[in-house]
Design an enzyme around this catalytic site. Structure first.
Site, PDB file in Angstrom:
ATOM      1  N   ALA A 288       0.860  -1.196   0.000  1.00 16.85           N
ATOM      2  CA  ALA A 288       0.000   0.000   0.000  1.00 16.85           C
ATOM      3  C   ALA A 288       0.894   1.243   0.000  1.00 16.85           C
ATOM      4  O   ALA A 288       0.751   2.126   0.855  1.00 16.85           O
ATOM      5  CB  ALA A 288      -0.976  -0.015   1.169  1.00 16.85           C
ATOM      6  N   LEU A 289       1.791   1.277  -0.967  1.00 13.14           N
ATOM      7  CA  LEU A 289       2.870   2.265  -0.954  1.00 13.14           C
ATOM      8  C   LEU A 289       2.361   3.672  -1.278  1.00 13.14           C
ATOM      9  O   LEU A 289       1.413   3.842  -2.047  1.00 13.14           O
ATOM     10  CB  LEU A 289       3.945   1.861  -1.974  1.00 13.14           C
ATOM     11  CG  LEU A 289       4.534   0.461  -1.753  1.00 13.14           C
ATOM     12  CD1 LEU A 289       5.591   0.163  -2.815  1.00 13.14           C
ATOM     13  CD2 LEU A 289       5.118   0.302  -0.359  1.00 13.14           C
TER      14      LEU A 289
ATOM     15  N   GLY B 298       5.645   8.539   0.978  1.00 16.09           N
ATOM     16  CA  GLY B 298       6.582   8.334   2.088  1.00 16.09           C
ATOM     17  C   GLY B 298       7.487   7.132   1.797  1.00 16.09           C
ATOM     18  O   GLY B 298       8.710   7.205   1.956  1.00 16.09           O
ATOM     19  N   HIS B 299       6.882   6.026   1.332  1.00  8.47           N
ATOM     20  CA  HIS B 299       7.696   4.856   0.965  1.00  8.47           C
ATOM     21  C   HIS B 299       8.631   5.215  -0.195  1.00  8.47           C
ATOM     22  O   HIS B 299       9.798   4.813  -0.206  1.00  8.47           O
ATOM     23  CB  HIS B 299       6.805   3.695   0.519  1.00  8.47           C
ATOM     24  CG  HIS B 299       5.911   3.149   1.584  1.00  8.47           C
ATOM     25  ND1 HIS B 299       4.544   3.334   1.578  1.00  8.47           N
ATOM     26  CD2 HIS B 299       6.184   2.410   2.689  1.00  8.47           C
ATOM     27  CE1 HIS B 299       4.018   2.716   2.626  1.00  8.47           C
ATOM     28  NE2 HIS B 299       4.983   2.161   3.320  1.00  8.47           N
TER      29      HIS B 299
ATOM     30  N   LYS C 144       8.231   8.312  11.091  1.00  9.01           N
ATOM     31  CA  LYS C 144       6.861   8.407  11.609  1.00  9.01           C
ATOM     32  C   LYS C 144       6.613   7.317  12.662  1.00  9.01           C
ATOM     33  O   LYS C 144       6.051   7.590  13.717  1.00  9.01           O
ATOM     34  CB  LYS C 144       5.827   8.277  10.500  1.00  9.01           C
ATOM     35  CG  LYS C 144       4.399   8.386  11.046  1.00  9.01           C
ATOM     36  CD  LYS C 144       3.397   8.524   9.956  1.00  9.01           C
ATOM     37  CE  LYS C 144       2.964   7.187   9.425  1.00  9.01           C
ATOM     38  NZ  LYS C 144       2.098   6.446  10.364  1.00  9.01           N
TER      39      LYS C 144
ATOM     40  N   GLN D 213       8.930   2.186  16.592  1.00  7.44           N
ATOM     41  CA  GLN D 213       9.399   1.047  15.785  1.00  7.44           C
ATOM     42  C   GLN D 213      10.874   1.229  15.428  1.00  7.44           C
ATOM     43  O   GLN D 213      11.672   0.293  15.498  1.00  7.44           O
ATOM     44  CB  GLN D 213       8.553   0.937  14.512  1.00  7.44           C
ATOM     45  CG  GLN D 213       9.145   0.039  13.439  1.00  7.44           C
ATOM     46  CD  GLN D 213       8.202  -0.185  12.283  1.00  7.44           C
ATOM     47  OE1 GLN D 213       7.234  -0.928  12.408  1.00  7.44           O
ATOM     48  NE2 GLN D 213       8.459   0.439  11.149  1.00  7.44           N
TER      49      GLN D 213
ATOM     50  N   SER E   4      -0.391   4.594   4.999  1.00  7.07           N
ATOM     51  CA  SER E   4      -1.266   3.738   4.171  1.00  7.07           C
ATOM     52  C   SER E   4      -2.695   3.787   4.694  1.00  7.07           C
ATOM     53  O   SER E   4      -3.653   3.600   3.946  1.00  7.07           O
ATOM     54  CB  SER E   4      -0.770   2.294   4.187  1.00  7.07           C
ATOM     55  OG  SER E   4       0.562   2.246   3.737  1.00  7.07           O
ATOM     56  N   ARG E   5      -2.841   4.035   6.004  1.00  9.04           N
ATOM     57  CA  ARG E   5      -4.185   4.034   6.600  1.00  9.04           C
ATOM     58  C   ARG E   5      -4.951   5.323   6.308  1.00  9.04           C
ATOM     59  O   ARG E   5      -6.152   5.382   6.578  1.00  9.04           O
ATOM     60  CB  ARG E   5      -4.096   3.801   8.115  1.00  9.04           C
ATOM     61  CG  ARG E   5      -3.639   2.392   8.476  1.00  9.04           C
ATOM     62  CD  ARG E   5      -3.661   2.153   9.972  1.00  9.04           C
ATOM     63  NE  ARG E   5      -3.475   0.749  10.319  1.00  9.04           N
ATOM     64  CZ  ARG E   5      -2.329   0.210  10.727  1.00  9.04           C
ATOM     65  NH1 ARG E   5      -1.244   0.957  10.831  1.00  9.04           N
ATOM     66  NH2 ARG E   5      -2.260  -1.075  11.028  1.00  9.04           N
TER      67      ARG E   5
HETATM   68  O1  PAF Z   1       6.615  -0.134   9.083  1.00  9.79           O
HETATM   69  C1  PAF Z   1       6.165  -1.142   8.488  1.00  9.79           C
HETATM   70  O2  PAF Z   1       5.659  -1.075   7.357  1.00  9.79           O
HETATM   71  C2  PAF Z   1       6.230  -2.502   9.189  1.00  9.79           C
HETATM   72  O3  PAF Z   1       6.045  -2.380  10.556  1.00  9.79           O
HETATM   73  C3  PAF Z   1       7.519  -3.281   8.849  1.00  9.79           C
HETATM   74  C4  PAF Z   1       8.758  -2.555   9.343  1.00  9.79           C
HETATM   75  C5  PAF Z   1       7.617  -3.503   7.349  1.00  9.79           C
HETATM   76  C6  PAF Z   1       7.484  -4.648   9.541  1.00  9.79           C
HETATM   77  O4  PAF Z   1       6.379  -5.399   9.152  1.00  9.79           O
END
Ligand code: PAF
Length: 287
Positions: free
Chosen positions: A29-30, A33-34, A146, A150, A183-184
């Site tokens: 779901a790029l 940002g990706h 963001k 994580q 993506s959300r």
């Molecule tokens: O940030 C994300 O899209 C996910 O948490 C990741 C790092 C791909 C792990 O599933």
């Protein structure tokens, strides 16, 4: 661009990739940002792998695993246009051929903020990121700022387990009104979309106040919570970027983060804004 759907195909194609190799892990779901992560990785390394896998291990019961957006054709087009060498897009059975017995459990880093609201989320993230790093063997892996907690978890994963990979953090890409791309965001109705930037505004107010010497964190957070309506505030906090323990008092001369989550309807938004505190709080700002 080559696409690998199995671990075997991935390993065989990876053999022939000249180094240094970069990995951009995604759940598909790029969006732009990706694309910014992919461009940075493309510019820095000779070979570029992007993974696309909606990782069930990081979704809790009642979260949006089933309806998480999936746009594989659009994603493949974007990645081919950006010059990606290898797309690794495995089905669940390739990543989890049997129930996962061995997992990676972050400890204190997963106890607050997102970790408190989403128990087991970071265990799922750390476990799948370790699998992806082992499978793709990149010299560099790219993550967005963001998902700030994580990023902290991934940095500690690499440090604590002595993984041979540099973690590269990339700035948040925002809409013109400040909403962080996610993506959300495509779940948002027009009225929810209009309210969504209130989270970023609240975090900016906190970060600006901290930078100007305010040190009464709890009053600051309470003010900001009150301004977020019609968003429903889940939490706001000020943390050190490598610890994610909410601070009641801010240290001087420190790089901190204002972080938070809020609901626009049923959609949960998260965001983070950096705040550098001054060398010494100014008298009039200490309350
Ligand atoms: O940030 C994300 O899209 C996910 O948490 C990741 C790092 C791909 C792990 O599933």
């Amino acid at each position: 661009m080559h696409t690998a759907r199995t671990v075997r195909e991935l390993r065989s194609f990876r053999e022939g990739l000249p180094g240094p190799v970069a990995l951009v892990p995604t759940m598909g779901a790029l969006h732009a940002g990706h694309a910014s992560l992919v461009r940075r990785a493309r510019a820095a390394c000779r070979s570029l792998i992007v993974s696309s896998f909606v990782n069930p291990l990081q979704f809790g019961a009642g979260e949006d695993l089933g309806r998480y957006p999936r746009t594989p054709e659009d994603d493949a087009r974007l990645l081919a246009d950006e010059g990606v060498d290898l797309l690794f897009a495995p089905p669940e059975a390739e990543m989890y051929p049997r129930p996962q017995e061995i997992v990676v459990q972050p400890l204190t880093l997963a106890q607050h903020c997102e970790g408190l609201r989403r128990p087991d989320h970071f265990r799922g993230v750390a476990t799948v990121v370790l699998k992806l790093l082992n499978l793709c063997r990149p010299q560099q892996a790219y993550f967005g700022e963001k998902d700030a907690q994580q990023l902290a978890v991934v940095r500690r994963l690499v440090a604590d387990l002595h993984l041979d990979c540099d973690i590269v953090a990339c700035p948040i890409v925002r809409e013109a009104d400040g909403l962080a791309l996610s993506s959300r965001n495509r779940y948002l109705s027009p009225s929810e979309r209009a309210a969504a930037p209130n989270l970023h505004r609240a975090l900016q107010v906190i970060a600006t106040a901290l930078a100007s010497g305010r040190s009464d964190v709890n009053a600051l957070l309470a003010d900001s919570r009150a301004r977020m309506s019609p968003l429903r505030c889940d939490y706001l906090a000020v943390v050190r970027p490598d610890e994610f323990i909410p601070l009641d008092a801010v240290p001087a001369d420190s790089e901190l983060l204002a972080v938070g989550a809020a609901f626009a309807g049923n959609t949960r938004l998260i965001d983070a804004v950096k705040a550098r505190t001054p060398k010494r709080p100014t008298e009039e700002n200490v309350r």
